[in-house]
Write a protein that holds these residues in place. Structure first.
Motif, PDB file in Angstrom:
ATOM      1  N   GLY A   1     -25.466 -16.021 -23.842  1.00  0.00           N
ATOM      2  CA  GLY A   1     -26.598 -15.255 -24.339  1.00  0.00           C
ATOM      3  C   GLY A   1     -27.880 -15.423 -23.562  1.00  0.00           C
ATOM      4  N   ASN A   2     -27.877 -16.210 -22.493  1.00  0.00           N
ATOM      5  CA  ASN A   2     -29.131 -16.384 -21.769  1.00  0.00           C
ATOM      6  C   ASN A   2     -29.611 -15.078 -21.146  1.00  0.00           C
ATOM      7  OD1 ASN A   2     -31.160 -18.483 -20.910  1.00  0.00           O
ATOM      8  ND2 ASN A   2     -30.684 -17.562 -18.928  1.00  0.00           N
TER       9      ASN A   2
ATOM     10  N   CYS B   1     -23.970 -17.572 -30.363  1.00  0.00           N
ATOM     11  CA  CYS B   1     -24.804 -16.374 -30.221  1.00  0.00           C
ATOM     12  C   CYS B   1     -25.162 -15.777 -31.582  1.00  0.00           C
ATOM     13  CB  CYS B   1     -24.078 -15.328 -29.359  1.00  0.00           C
ATOM     14  SG  CYS B   1     -24.061 -15.710 -27.590  1.00  0.00           S
TER      15      CYS B   1
ATOM     16  N   ARG C   1     -28.029 -17.791 -32.697  1.00  0.00           N
ATOM     17  CA  ARG C   1     -29.229 -17.649 -31.877  1.00  0.00           C
ATOM     18  C   ARG C   1     -29.846 -16.258 -31.978  1.00  0.00           C
ATOM     19  NH1 ARG C   1     -29.554 -18.486 -25.249  1.00  0.00           N
ATOM     20  NH2 ARG C   1     -31.810 -18.151 -25.066  1.00  0.00           N
ATOM     21  N   PHE C   2     -29.006 -15.251 -32.133  1.00  0.00           N
ATOM     22  CA  PHE C   2     -29.488 -13.861 -32.139  1.00  0.00           C
ATOM     23  C   PHE C   2     -29.020 -13.147 -33.411  1.00  0.00           C
ATOM     24  CE2 PHE C   2     -28.619 -15.039 -27.675  1.00  0.00           C
ATOM     25  CZ  PHE C   2     -29.883 -14.876 -27.116  1.00  0.00           C
TER      26      PHE C   2
ATOM     27  N   ARG D   1     -33.824  -5.924 -23.298  1.00  0.00           N
ATOM     28  CA  ARG D   1     -34.594  -5.244 -24.346  1.00  0.00           C
ATOM     29  C   ARG D   1     -33.820  -4.048 -24.904  1.00  0.00           C
ATOM     30  NH1 ARG D   1     -38.323  -5.919 -20.137  1.00  0.00           N
ATOM     31  NH2 ARG D   1     -38.275  -3.686 -19.679  1.00  0.00           N
TER      32      ARG D   1
ATOM     33  N   SER E   1     -31.199 -12.858 -23.730  1.00  0.00           N
ATOM     34  CA  SER E   1     -32.564 -13.251 -24.112  1.00  0.00           C
ATOM     35  C   SER E   1     -33.611 -12.558 -23.250  1.00  0.00           C
ATOM     36  CB  SER E   1     -32.722 -14.768 -24.018  1.00  0.00           C
ATOM     37  OG  SER E   1     -32.727 -15.205 -22.665  1.00  0.00           O
ATOM     38  N   MET E   2     -33.184 -11.993 -22.120  1.00  0.00           N
ATOM     39  CA  MET E   2     -34.101 -11.323 -21.204  1.00  0.00           C
ATOM     40  C   MET E   2     -33.990  -9.799 -21.279  1.00  0.00           C
ATOM     41  SD  MET E   2     -33.182 -13.860 -18.024  1.00  0.00           S
ATOM     42  CE  MET E   2     -34.445 -13.249 -16.916  1.00  0.00           C
TER      43      MET E   2
END
Length: 209
Positions: free
Chosen positions: A57-58, A81, A84-85, A64, A61-62
C-alpha cells in the motif's frame, strides 16, 4: 525432484516476515510512478481504479483515486491494507470475480513476478477483463533469465496482442531511471505501457522524472 516455486507463497511469506513490496515502491521510483498514474487518473476523469497487486500500500498512499479496489495474492498484506486504508476496498485474488468494473486497472511491478505460466495467463485475463477503459502496466518486457527465483521476465506485449485483441497499446513510456546493477534500489528494468479499449480515448501526462 525439483521444488516448484510458488509466487503466491513467496509473497505471503515475505509479508508475514515483515518484508515490503520492494524498493520500487519507495523513493524516487515510487514518486515517478505515482506522478504518472495520478496524471492518468486526472486527465482521463477516472472514477474507479482497480490495482492488481496492491502490495503493502505504499504506492497507494501517494495516489489520488476517487474510488480504489486493491487485490493481492497475500492475505497477510490484504489485512494490513484494510486496516491502513479503511476508505478503500481490498480483495484477495481468489475473489476477483467480486470486483466491480473499473475505469482503470493497474499492474505495477507485478507481471515479472508471475513465475508460473498458468498464473501469468490467468492474471492477464483478469487484469484486462475488469477494465472498462484503460489498463496501465509497469513491467519489464523482455524474454530474459534472471538470477532471482521470484523474477521471470516475459515479453508480455506479445501476449496482449495475441490474446486480447480488443485492446490497443496507446503508449510505451521508457523509464527515466533505467536499470543499473550498481544502483538496483533506485533504478528499474520496468517501463510504463498504457492500453486502451478500442475506440476509447486516452490522454497521457507529459513524461516526467
Amino acid at each position: 525432484m525439483t521444488n516448484h516455486f510458488g509466487s503466491a507463497d513467496y509473497w505471503d511469506a515475505r509479508y508475514r516476515a515483515g518484508g515490503t513490496s520492494g524498493a520500487g515502491s519507495y523513493g524516487r521510483l515510487a514518486d515517478y510512478k505515482a506522478a504518472l498514474i495520478n496524471g492518468v487518473i486526472e486527465m482521463n476523469g477516472i472514477a474507479h481504479v482497480a490495482d492488481f497487486g496492491c502490495g503493502d500500500g505504499n504506492l497507494l498512499s501517494m495516489l489520488r483515486p476517487s474510488a480504489y479496489t486493491g487485490l493481492d495474492v497475500s492475505d497477510t498484506v490484504i489485512a494490513r491494507c484494510v486496516e491502513r486504508f479503511p476508505e478503500h476496498v481490498f480483495l484477495p485474488f481468489t475473489r476477483a470475480a467480486e470486483l466491480r468494473p473499473a475505469d482503470l486497472c493497474l499492474s505495477i511491478d507485478v507481471i515479472y513476478h508471475l513465475t508460473e505460466p498458468e498464473v501469468f495467463a490467468a492474471y492477464m485475463a483478469e487484469l484486462f477483463a475488469h477494465a472498462t477503459r484503460l489498463v496501465v502496466i509497469y513491467a519489464s518486457n523482455m524474454d530474459q533469465d534472471w538470477p532471482a527465483p521470484h523474477v521471470r521476465h516475459r515479453r508480455f506485449t506479445n501476449h496482449v496482442t495475441s490474446h486480447l485483441p480488443a485492446w490497443r497499446l496507446c503508449a510505451h513510456l521508457p523509464n527515466p531511471y533505467p536499470y543499473d546493477p550498481a544502483s538496483p534500489d533506485d533504478t528499474s528494468f520496468a517501463d510504463f505501457f498504457v492500453y486502451a479499449r478500442a475506440r476509447t480515448r486516452c490522454v497521457l501526462p507529459l513524461p516526467m522524472a
